[in-house]
Design a protein around this motif. Structure first.
Motif, PDB file in Angstrom:
ATOM      1  N   ARG A  82       0.842  -1.211   0.000  1.00  0.00           N
ATOM      2  CA  ARG A  82       0.000   0.000   0.000  1.00  0.00           C
ATOM      3  C   ARG A  82       0.872   1.253   0.000  1.00  0.00           C
ATOM      4  NH1 ARG A  82      -2.962  -2.524   3.702  1.00  0.00           N
ATOM      5  NH2 ARG A  82      -2.038  -1.341   5.394  1.00  0.00           N
ATOM      6  N   ARG A  87      -2.728   2.895  -5.107  1.00  0.00           N
ATOM      7  CA  ARG A  87      -3.906   2.198  -5.644  1.00  0.00           C
ATOM      8  C   ARG A  87      -3.560   0.917  -6.391  1.00  0.00           C
ATOM      9  NH1 ARG A  87      -6.732   6.503  -9.005  1.00  0.00           N
ATOM     10  NH2 ARG A  87      -5.144   7.936  -8.328  1.00  0.00           N
ATOM     11  N   ARG A 161       0.538   8.076 -10.756  1.00  0.00           N
ATOM     12  CA  ARG A 161       0.137   7.247 -11.881  1.00  0.00           C
ATOM     13  C   ARG A 161       0.999   7.513 -13.103  1.00  0.00           C
ATOM     14  NH1 ARG A 161      -2.379   6.555 -16.386  1.00  0.00           N
ATOM     15  NH2 ARG A 161      -3.943   4.986 -16.761  1.00  0.00           N
TER      16      ARG A 161
END
Length: 177
Positions: A82, A87, A161
Motif C-alpha cells: 500500500r 492504488r 500514476r
C-alpha cells in the motif's frame, strides 16, 4: 494484448520496480517489511513443498501453529505494498505472490526428485520454532528464493500514476527483442 501478455508485462514491471529499489538487507538492521517478505517466502516455499511432496498435513500444521504470526506478517506485507504502490497495491502484491510461487516451483522442478529430499526436512525445523521471532529469524536464515530484490528499510512513497505508466512503458520497450 492478451491477458497472459498483460500479466507477464505487469509482473516484469513489478519485478523491475522492486529490483530498482534494491537495498542490501543488512544496511538498515531490522525491518518489518524485510521480515514480512522473508516469512512470506518461507510460507510459499513450504506450500510448494507440501504440494510437490504430498506433505499437506505438515503444511496445515505449520499454518495452524503460526496463524497469528502469519496473519501479522501478511498485514505488514499489505502495508508495504500500500505504501509503495498506492492504488496499484493489490495488483503488485498479487503479482509478487504469483511470481514467488512460480520461481519456487521452477526451482523444485529443476531439482527433480532431490527437491523433496532437500525440502521436507524444513517442516521438522519449523515445528520446533516457538514464536514469531523464531519464525522471522529462521525465514531470514534460510535459502529462500525470491522473484526480485526489494527495498525493505522503509517503503518509498507511492509513485504517481504518470510516473508508474512511464516506468512500465520504459520496461516494456526494454524487453522487446
Amino acid at each position: 494484448m492478451s491477458f497472459l501478455k498483460r500479466r507477464v508485462a505487469a509482473g516484469v514491471a513489478v519485478a523491475t520496480l522492486l529490483s530498482g529499489q534494491a537495498f542490501a538487507a543488512g544496511q538498515c538492521g531490522f525491518s518489518s517489511a524485510r521480515q514480512a517478505f522473508d516469512v512470506q517466502g518461507l510460507k510459499s516455499e513450504l506450500m510448494v513443498t507440501a504440494l510437490s511432496c504430498n506433505a499437506q498435513d505438515r503444511y496445515n500444521a505449520f499454518v495452524e501453529k503460526f496463524r497469528p504470526d502469519l496473519t501479522a506478517q501478511e498485514a505488514a506485507l499489505n502495508a508495504y505494498f500500500r505504501n509503495t504502490y498506492g492504488r496499484g497495491a493489490q495488483t503488485a502484491h498479487d503479482d509478487y505472490i504469483t511470481q514467488l510461487a512460480n520461481v519456487q516451483s521452477e526451482r523444485g522442478l529443476k531439482a527433480g526428485t532431490a527437491f523433496c529430499q532437500q525440502r521436507v526436512s524444513m517442516f521438522d525445523e519449523v515445528s520446533v520454532l516457538r514464536d514469531a521471532s523464531d519464525l522471522g529469524g529462521y525465514a531470514e536464515a534460510k535459502d529462500i528464493v525470491q522473484p526480485a530484490s526489494y527495498e525493505t528499510c522503509a517503503a518509498p512513497s507511492a509513485m504517481g500514476r504518470s510516473a508508474r505508466v512511464r516506468r512500465i512503458k520504459a520496461v516494456g520497450r526494454s524487453h522487446k527483442g
